[in-house]
Design a protein around this motif. Structure first.
Motif, short mmCIF file in Angstrom:
data_model
loop_
_atom_site.label_atom_id
_atom_site.label_comp_id
_atom_site.label_asym_id
_atom_site.label_seq_id
_atom_site.Cartn_x
_atom_site.Cartn_y
_atom_site.Cartn_z
N PRO A 1 0.85 -1.20 0.00
CA PRO A 1 0.00 0.00 0.00
C PRO A 1 0.89 1.25 0.00
O PRO A 1 1.81 1.36 0.81
N GLY A 2 0.66 2.13 -0.94
CA GLY A 2 1.46 3.36 -1.03
C GLY A 2 2.64 3.27 -1.98
O GLY A 2 3.39 4.23 -2.13
N TRP A 3 2.81 2.14 -2.66
CA TRP A 3 4.02 1.97 -3.48
C TRP A 3 4.07 2.84 -4.72
O TRP A 3 5.12 2.95 -5.35
N THR A 4 2.95 3.49 -5.06
CA THR A 4 2.98 4.34 -6.25
C THR A 4 3.22 5.81 -5.90
O THR A 4 3.17 6.66 -6.77
N LEU A 5 3.50 6.07 -4.63
CA LEU A 5 3.79 7.46 -4.23
C LEU A 5 5.11 7.92 -4.85
O LEU A 5 6.04 7.12 -4.99
N PRO A 6 5.22 9.21 -5.18
CA PRO A 6 6.52 9.71 -5.61
C PRO A 6 7.54 9.50 -4.48
O PRO A 6 7.22 9.75 -3.31
#
Ligand SMILES: Cc1cc2nc3c(=O)[nH]c(=O)nc-3n(C[C@H](O)[C@H](O)[C@H](O)COP(=O)(O)OP(=O)(O)OC[C@H]3O[C@@H](n4cnc5c(N)ncnc54)[C@H](O)[C@@H]3O)c2cc1C
Ligand SMILES: Cc1cc2nc3c(=O)[nH]c(=O)nc-3n(C[C@H](O)[C@H](O)[C@H](O)COP(=O)(O)OP(=O)(O)OC[C@H]3O[C@@H](n4cnc5c(N)ncnc54)[C@H](O)[C@@H]3O)c2cc1C
Lengths: 373, 462
Positions: free
Chosen positions: B124-129
């Motif tokens: 979860p959150g792995w596509t954050l910059p």
């Protein structure tokens, strides 16, 4: 052990799955036999054009019938299979092509197909993203596109719910008739029998017909396809051209699907291998840029093709067998049977159960090459 | 005889060297601006730095490989910056793209040395910059001389985890945590086999020891919970430790990676059969020890033929070139071939131990929450794929990977499943209740990576 039923269908493309649904809805015990998964051949990998415009006039009554079913898709299968009435805009790139568009208006009128010319003055005003090569277009407001990956399996799911048996991974290798019943044998030895057999096996329908002594001049056809990365949505209608050497459409997600020319295939020894040809892909991309110049720089993420059956006159074989009572054919859709599939299933059901259908099928009879000879 | 070699990493360089020594002048293509491959990737000339600083323990090997690479360029039809986007085994033709120009290269025999890429598990959150793969984090450091953040956490497993964390710390980054999803017990069980690896194993221990000695927080057997972020990027990383306790660090970047997967799309398009390698937990193209495949004239070497690491890639490149020469009827040094075979066999045993010490965490992928982004190209969530395993799915149940892709668009975006495919397979298999190798693998099609549409040459337009 032999499983018996009222109707056997060979082939789980759009046409076969629709026939299974319509047969089951009319209380028939129907078994559909499919070599792979339903919709894994032409019906599942095509361009997704749901188009009536430009068809051979003989096909228009079927296309009209099918159109009515496409419009009822949510009711029929519980989802719209992404069918969207975007309109189909067929473009002319010179005077001769424009003349052809104008000539087709009469054909369309005869069959109740709505069609409207978009002339030289309005084409670039209405579609400012078209390139300067385009001189005119004709717009079919009822046409559109759908997601081919969803059609056959959605039909198959509701056919099952209606009582049809859909047997996937079942390749029929033995075709026989014992004087009373058709007897089909699958690769794994399973046997099926029924008094009625529908041959809806796409390109391989040619082999099924040949097994009953009526070989036809069918060839594999592999339209070359590619899809781009998603870009902001701007191409609303499904686009084609006179002559058909390029066509493209954009889905709301943003990807642009482009077709044109033909790939290669290998159907020898029961194979079903097909690949797009890189030089054809590059050529069709160039033709697409001539229609829509802003495609330059957009990334192509995949190309592919499939296998349909092509007849010499580019219209399918539909109707009763000329050699074997109880056998009915519907195959060889020659690269444009996705739109027709749902309607063909309904028509075949009427033909078998009622002995007739309102749609004129004479142009599609299997004996037409023998008649000519 | 026309020979083509795709890839100029360790495998490609040693293959070409062997072919040139036998008097051939192969066409040699690499999509990168220069050779070297992944581990020995060179920085652009303007950013060049000392080899020791760039490649650490591997500096000598890197220099040796680069020397050979440079020596081979004039003796081959060297084509850098040339992307091979399709291969046609029937007519034996490569389709290439060089600075917007399309061309073909015809061959009688081809050696594919296409290397590997990072393997990930979505978190979860792995596509954050601010979240990158471990390898990308390393490449940023190696070729651009910059890091992915100033307070960096690393999460994953396998040798790259420790190496990249070490390289970042050495370069002056604040490495706030190194989190290994593999438990200490799993690694301990594999330790005996790892001893075979000699130097490689020792280097791994060195990195871990160095990180500990410098007080860097290390946690093993972790379960990732989420990468946290506010609009502009990463703010922290949450996990559960081996005893199930919630843990957290503040950070502004996270490197993730769970080993590598072969970049085997050309092998796939060449029609080479694939098998599921249960130990690597990857689909790999089938080949013999020497790199021969069942498709005549098509050879494989290096990580693209199954993950083996850089040293193995060098051996395999040389061996596959000998196989190619042998099959073409040339007399080759049998003793050298036998030596390479022995070395490859021994290295293979070490590899098994290494994989056992850092297995792909299939359970983490299979257990991801429904609302985690799975396919980042298409913005699809785990639950959307899971739903396709149910009978009630509107298009019917998807019994295998390609069907699930067709229904849900998972793996249908720019990367064509190269990034999310491994995790997607675990999720679908678990939802269907079947082993992961029973649901097949995504079918490949050209281009192997995206190619741009270019304007047709003016004179070609009628
Ligand atoms: C790339 C491409 C693009 C196209 N674009 C369009 C378009 O935009 N619009 C349009 O209207 N049409 C298009 N078409 C044509 C359209 O897809 C086909 O005409 C239509 O899908 C044919 O349907 P079918 O059911 O006859 O055949 P198929 O979908 O091929 O189904 C036949 C099935 O029979 C099965 N089968 C064959 N032999 C056996 C056996 N012995 N035992 C068991 N099963 C068997 C096959 O596995 C197959 O699933 C395109 C076709 C292709 C290939
Ligand atoms: C990001 C990353 C970082 C790594 N870091 C380390 C490390 O620090 N230490 C370590 O021991 N191992 C590392 N590895 C593993 C190591 O890189 C490999 O084991 C080793 O490089 C394998 O060598 P190879 O020749 O098989 O492939 P590579 O070195 O990957 O070389 C493959 C070459 O083929 C080219 N290529 C691929 N496809 C095409 C195509 N279609 N057209 C044209 N050219 C193509 C690529 O540009 C590349 O130059 C890393 C791997 C990755 C992916």
């Amino acid at each position: 052990m032999t499983t018996s039923c009222d109707v056997l269908i060979v082939g789980g493309g759009g046409a076969g799955c629709s026939a299974a649904l319509h047969m089951a809805q009319r209380g028939q015990r129907v078994i559909l036999l499919e070599r792979g998964l339903v919709g894994s051949q032409a019906s599942g990998v095509n361009y997704g054009g749901v188009r009536q415009q430009g068809r051979n006039p003989a096909e228009l009554p079927i296309a009209r019938r099918s159109h009515a079913l496409w419009m009822r898709m949510p009711e029929l299968v519980g989802s719209d299979v992404e069918f969207s009435v975007t309109g189909h805009l067929k473009l002319a790139r010179n005077d001769a092509e424009e003349a052809e568009l104008i000539a087709y208006l009469d054909t369309a009128r005869e069959h109740g197909l709505a069609l409207r010319m978009v002339g030289r003055n309005s084409i670039h005003r209405d579609y400012p993203w078209l390139g300067p090569k385009v001189v005119a277009g004709s717009f079919a407001p009822e046409d559109g596109s759908a997601n081919p990956r969803l059609l056959s399996s959605s039909l198959a799911r509701v056919a099952r719910l209606a009582g049809a048996e859909i047997r996937e991974h079942t390749k029929v290798t033995g075709f026989a008739h014992d004087g009373r019943l058709f007897r089909l044998t699958a690769e794994d030895g399973t046997e099926f029998s029924a008094p009625v057999l529908l041959n809806m096996a796409g390109y391989w329908g040619g082999a099924v017909a040949a097994a009953f002594g009526e070989a036809v001049p069918i060839k594999p056809l592999s339209p070359n396809m590619a899809v781009t990365e998603p870009v902001p949505f701007f191409i609303e209608p499904n686009l084609g051209v006179v002559g058909g050497n390029v066509y493209l459409r954009q889905i709301p997600r943003g990807n642009i699907i482009i077709g044109g020319g033909h790939g290669e295939s290998d159907v020898s020894g029961g194979r079903a291998w097909a690949r797009p040809l890189p030089e054809v892909t590059l050529e069709m991309l160039g033709l697409a840029v001539a229609l829509v110049p802003s495609l330059v720089g957009v990334q192509v993420i995949r190309s592919w093709t499939g296998i349909d059956g092509q007849m010499p006159d580019r219209i399918p074989v539909i109707g009763p067998s000329g050699t074997m009572p109880g056998l009915f054919h519907a195959f060889g859709f020659s690269g444009h049977g996705f739109q027709l599939g749902p309607g063909v299933g309904a028509i075949m059901t009427e033909l078998v159960l009622d002995g007739h259908t309102d749609v004129p099928l004479a142009p599609f009879r299997i004996g037409r090459w023998r008649d000519a000879a | 005889m026309r020979i083509a070699v795709v890839g100029a990493g360790p495998a490609g360089v040693r293959a070409v060297q062997t072919l040139v020594a036998a008097g051939h002048r192969p066409a040699w293509l690499d999509e990168a601006p220069d050779g070297g491959g992944r581990i020995y990737q060179r920085p652009p000339a303007a950013l060049n730095r000392d080899a020791k600083m760039l490649y650490g323990f591997e500096a000598k090997r890197a220099t040796a490989l680069h020397d050979t690479l440079d020596a081979m360029k004039p003796r081959t039809d060297w084509r850098p910056d040339t992307f091979v986007w399709h291969i046609r085994p029937g007519v034996k033709r490569l389709q290439t793209l060089h600075r917007g120009v399309q061309a073909v290269v015809d061959y009688d025999a081809v050696l594919l040395c296409t290397g590997a890429m990072d393997r990930v598990v979505p978190v979860p959150g792995w596509t954050l910059p601010g979240v990158t793969t471990m390898g990308a984090a390393q490449i940023a450091l190696k070729t651009q001389g910059c890091g992915i953040g100033s307070r960096v956490a690393f999460l994953g497993s396998g040798p790259l985890l420790w190496l990249v964390a070490y390289q970042y710390a050495r370069a002056g980054a604040d490495v706030v945590a190194v989190l290994d999803t593999t438990s200490f017990a799993t690694k301990a069980r594999a330790a005996f086999g790892l001893l075979r690896g000699g130097a490689t194993f020792a280097k791994g221990l060195y990195y871990i020891g160095w990180l500990r000695a410098h007080g860097i927080r290390i946690d093993e057997g972790v379960t990732p919970v989420a990468i946290e972020g506010a609009g502009s990027g990463v703010t922290g990383l949450d996990w559960r430790d081996a005893r199930g306790r919630a843990q957290r660090v503040d950070c502004d970047a996270v490197g993730i990676g769970w080993g590598l997967r072969p970049e085997a799309q050309l092998a796939d398009l060449a029609g080479i059969p694939f098998r599921f390698d249960a130990i690597q937990h990857n689909w790999v193209p089938e080949r013999d020890l020497a790199g021969r495949t069942s498709v005549e004239g098509h050879y494989l070497a290096g990580d693209g033929a199954g993950i083996g690491g850089a040293e193995v890639a060098e051996l395999a490149g040389a061996r596959a070139a000998l196989a190619l020469l042998q099959d073409a009827g040339a007399a080759v040094d049998a003793a050298e071939a036998a030596r390479l075979d022995r070395a490859l066999t021994a290295a293979g045993r070490f590899r098994v131990a290494l994989e056992r010490a850092s297995p792909y965490p299939a359970h983490l992928a299979a257990g991801l929450p429904d609302d985690t982004i799975l396919c980042r190209c298409e913005g699809l969530r785990v639950g959307e794929l899971r739903a396709a395993a149910a009978e009630e799915y509107p298009a019917g149940r998807a019994p295998e990977m390609n069907r699930a892709k067709a229904f849900t668009r998972t793996g249908m975006g720019r990367c064509q499943g190269r990034v999310c495919g491994a995790a997607a397979a675990e999720i679908l298999a678990a939802a269907l209740g079947v082993p992961v190798d029973a649901i097949g693998r995504l079918r490949g099609q050209p281009p192997v990576k995206p190619i741009p549409i270019v304007a047709p040459p003016a004179e070609a337009v009628p």
